[in-house]
Scaffold this active site. Structure first.
Site, PDB file in Angstrom:
ATOM      1  N   HIS A 292       0.794  -1.131  -0.012  1.00  0.00           N
ATOM      2  CA  HIS A 292      -0.177   0.104  -0.086  1.00  0.00           C
ATOM      3  C   HIS A 292       0.737   1.251  -0.039  1.00  0.00           C
ATOM      4  O   HIS A 292       1.671   1.417   0.880  1.00  0.00           O
ATOM      5  CB  HIS A 292      -0.810  -0.230   1.201  1.00  0.00           C
ATOM      6  CG  HIS A 292      -2.073   0.981   1.046  1.00  0.00           C
ATOM      7  ND1 HIS A 292      -1.839   2.446   1.362  1.00  0.00           N
ATOM      8  CD2 HIS A 292      -3.320   0.862   1.131  1.00  0.00           C
ATOM      9  CE1 HIS A 292      -2.863   3.019   1.397  1.00  0.00           C
ATOM     10  NE2 HIS A 292      -3.866   2.187   0.971  1.00  0.00           N
ATOM     11  N   HIS A 335      -1.630   2.758  11.491  1.00  0.00           N
ATOM     12  CA  HIS A 335      -0.602   3.786  11.615  1.00  0.00           C
ATOM     13  C   HIS A 335      -0.662   4.585  12.809  1.00  0.00           C
ATOM     14  O   HIS A 335      -1.574   4.861  13.480  1.00  0.00           O
ATOM     15  CB  HIS A 335      -0.854   4.614  10.359  1.00  0.00           C
ATOM     16  CG  HIS A 335      -0.042   5.533   9.591  1.00  0.00           C
ATOM     17  ND1 HIS A 335      -0.259   6.697   9.228  1.00  0.00           N
ATOM     18  CD2 HIS A 335       1.260   5.645   9.901  1.00  0.00           C
ATOM     19  CE1 HIS A 335       0.814   7.206   8.830  1.00  0.00           C
ATOM     20  NE2 HIS A 335       1.641   6.650   9.617  1.00  0.00           N
ATOM     21  N   GLU A 341      -3.800  14.316  11.378  1.00  0.00           N
ATOM     22  CA  GLU A 341      -4.518  14.010  10.013  1.00  0.00           C
ATOM     23  C   GLU A 341      -6.141  14.122  10.433  1.00  0.00           C
ATOM     24  O   GLU A 341      -6.675  13.666  11.349  1.00  0.00           O
ATOM     25  CB  GLU A 341      -4.439  12.594   9.788  1.00  0.00           C
ATOM     26  CG  GLU A 341      -2.841  12.086   9.397  1.00  0.00           C
ATOM     27  CD  GLU A 341      -2.922  10.892   8.971  1.00  0.00           C
ATOM     28  OE1 GLU A 341      -3.663  10.056   9.093  1.00  0.00           O
ATOM     29  OE2 GLU A 341      -1.616  10.240   8.926  1.00  0.00           O
ATOM     30  N   TYR A 350     -16.256   6.289   2.676  1.00  0.00           N
ATOM     31  CA  TYR A 350     -14.715   6.055   2.923  1.00  0.00           C
ATOM     32  C   TYR A 350     -14.302   4.362   2.911  1.00  0.00           C
ATOM     33  O   TYR A 350     -15.124   3.789   3.741  1.00  0.00           O
ATOM     34  CB  TYR A 350     -14.135   6.748   3.892  1.00  0.00           C
ATOM     35  CG  TYR A 350     -12.644   6.558   4.096  1.00  0.00           C
ATOM     36  CD1 TYR A 350     -11.846   6.786   3.076  1.00  0.00           C
ATOM     37  CD2 TYR A 350     -12.071   6.343   5.348  1.00  0.00           C
ATOM     38  CE1 TYR A 350     -10.473   6.941   3.084  1.00  0.00           C
ATOM     39  CE2 TYR A 350     -10.627   6.055   5.368  1.00  0.00           C
ATOM     40  CZ  TYR A 350      -9.875   6.352   4.426  1.00  0.00           C
ATOM     41  OH  TYR A 350      -8.527   6.233   4.353  1.00  0.00           O
ATOM     42  N   HIS A 365      -6.884  12.587  13.799  1.00  0.00           N
ATOM     43  CA  HIS A 365      -6.081  11.632  14.285  1.00  0.00           C
ATOM     44  C   HIS A 365      -4.681  12.267  14.691  1.00  0.00           C
ATOM     45  O   HIS A 365      -4.212  12.623  13.670  1.00  0.00           O
ATOM     46  CB  HIS A 365      -5.681  10.267  13.434  1.00  0.00           C
ATOM     47  CG  HIS A 365      -7.161   9.518  13.132  1.00  0.00           C
ATOM     48  ND1 HIS A 365      -7.405   9.227  11.973  1.00  0.00           N
ATOM     49  CD2 HIS A 365      -8.030   9.284  14.007  1.00  0.00           C
ATOM     50  CE1 HIS A 365      -8.511   8.211  12.004  1.00  0.00           C
ATOM     51  NE2 HIS A 365      -8.977   8.456  13.161  1.00  0.00           N
ATOM     52  N   HIS A 371      -4.292   4.679  14.249  1.00  0.00           N
ATOM     53  CA  HIS A 371      -5.668   4.766  13.884  1.00  0.00           C
ATOM     54  C   HIS A 371      -5.481   3.843  12.700  1.00  0.00           C
ATOM     55  O   HIS A 371      -4.493   3.457  12.290  1.00  0.00           O
ATOM     56  CB  HIS A 371      -6.179   6.234  13.187  1.00  0.00           C
ATOM     57  CG  HIS A 371      -4.791   6.956  12.532  1.00  0.00           C
ATOM     58  ND1 HIS A 371      -3.531   7.569  13.053  1.00  0.00           N
ATOM     59  CD2 HIS A 371      -4.887   6.947  11.145  1.00  0.00           C
ATOM     60  CE1 HIS A 371      -2.947   8.069  12.097  1.00  0.00           C
ATOM     61  NE2 HIS A 371      -3.453   7.615  10.947  1.00  0.00           N
TER      62      HIS A 371
END
Length: 445
Positions: A292, A335, A341, A350, A365, A371
């Protein structure tokens, strides 16, 4: 409404005249003794005079009356606009907001300025370093009122309802799935046509620019040709003692009265302008083998700090695209990040949180707060057959990301009554899949 015209290109040196006054731009100089049509010349500087040419921003405006023609500014009600980052104690938790409620026009008329609500931010306006995130909730047009920001640039993301924006440079129509940037010091007024909502990223002391592409090459992400600048349009509109100019200065609101419309610019030239961009034009770059890729590949605009590679703020989007990565957990990974963020949703669902994260809401976050996908998303993505698939069709999520540690306002945590107290529960169903006796992972692949 007649279709508006624009000049394409990001950061270009442009020139525009209202066609009602051909030849309004002076020839060969900026400030003649007497301007064509007996206009006044006025320079708007977005950078220090001595900045390098590559970063020098200024425009010359040729107007019926100079903008100095107003009564003294006086302090007015601040509403929910603030730059006080110490209103409430810090909160490191994952935060999510339900859709922010728009006031009903039948109950109370609220325009763009009176509908501004500061959600979070960081830094210091007076030292020109920092940012703020605002939500705008309005139901009526500004009429004989305009606004300008002495503190920074506004990146405006409409989520519900289109905005007809009058600026000193001309008019822009900005609809959901488009954005616009009104740079520091530019006067503007907004007409709305229904109950309207959106997000604003404000940056102090720097301007938005296109991110460097590095190994991507010369093309990709947001291409310069797709940014649109309004063309000159003026109104010679008299409002004796009744036009209000509102200024945000050092985080406070002030108002001054004047007799004429501020949108009396007959011609202009320069590279310091407002502009808009359609998010559908973003050229997505993505992984075509495995793993990713980091979300920085989705950066539309960046406001750089003095540290190379570190932004005061980035504007990042997550548009429709193909997912083809092999042997890969495709949704965003879990993460913990030194950046802050804030995410918003313009439309759709989403991918990492199908429920709870809704259009017109948001999430924050904070620095080093963990998160990632909710439990349902993790389970489905871990077992999915990895055929090529379309991701995020009918959806547009975005992120305001900052290197600064942002504080949430009292309005954001309490007064808005939109904070989702149960957000943390979306991760509670996550369970251990640890198999100490078998290295081979379970799953279709």
């Amino acid at each position: 409404m007649a279709e508006l015209k624009y000049i394409p290109g990001f950061g270009n040196e442009c020139a525009s005249e209202d066609p009602r006054c051909p030849g309004a731009l002076p020839e060969g100089q900026n400030n003649p003794q007497v301007c064509p049509y007996n206009l006044y010349a006025e320079q708007l500087s977005g950078s220090a005079f001595t900045c390098p040419r590559s970063t020098n921003k200024r425009s010359w405006l040729y107007r019926i009356l100079p903008s100095v023609c107003h009564k003294p500014f006086e302090s007015i009600d601040q509403g929910h606009v603030t730059h006080n980052w110490d209103e409430v104690d810090p909160d490191p938790n994952q935060l999510r907001w339900k859709p922010f409620e728009i006031p009903k026009a039948s109950q109370k008329k609220v325009d763009f300025v009176s509908g501004l609500h500061t959600l979070c931010g960081a830094g210091d306006i007076r030292s020109n370093n920092g940012l703020a995130i605002h939500i705008f909730l309005c139901n009526t047009s500004m009429g004989n009122r305009c606004f300008y920001n002495s503190d920074g640039d506004f990146l405006i993301v409409p989520q519900k309802g289109k905005l007809l924006i009058y600026t000193e440079f001309g008019k822009m129509l900005v609809q959901p799935n488009e954005i616009c940037v009104i740079q520091r010091g530019m006067r503007f007024s907004i007409d709305v046509f229904e109950e309207t909502r959106g997000y604003i990223l404000e940056v102090y002391g720097v301007h938005f620019e296109l991110p460097d592409l590095g190994p991507i090459g010369a093309n990709g992400l947001a291409n310069p040709r797709d940014f649109l600048i309004p063309v000159a349009w003026y109104e010679d509109h008299q409002v004796p003692g009744g036009y209000t100019v509102i200024n945000k200065y050092q985080g406070k609101l002030f108002a001054a009265k004047q007799n004429v419309s501020p949108f009396n610019v007959v011609a202009w030239h320069g590279n310091y302008t407002p502009y808009k961009y359609n998010l559908e034009n973003f050229m997505v770059i993505n992984s075509v083998a495995f793993d990713h890729a980091d979300p920085s590949i989705f950066t539309v605009l960046t406001a750089k700090s003095v540290r190379p590679g570190v932004a005061v703020a980035d504007f990042v989007i997550f548009p429709p695209r193909w997912g083809v990565a092999d042997k890969t957990f495709r949704p965003p990974y879990y993460h913990r990040n030194c950046m802050s963020e804030f995410m918003g949703l313009i439309k759709g669902h989403y991918e990492a949180k199908q429920g709870g994260f809704l259009p017109g809401g948001g999430s924050l976050h904070s620095s080093m707060t963990p998160h990632g996908p909710d439990a349902d998303c993790f389970e489905k993505a871990s077992k999915a057959n990895l055929a090529p698939e379309r991701i995020a069709d009918g959806t547009m999520a975005f992120m305001f990301e900052s290197s600064l540690s942002m504080a949430v306002t009292k309005w954001g945590l309490k007064t808005s009554s939109c904070l989702d107290e149960n957000y943390y529960k979306c991760w509670e169903p996550l369970k251990s899949h640890f198999t100490p006796d078998s290295r081979k992972p379970a799953g279709p692949n």
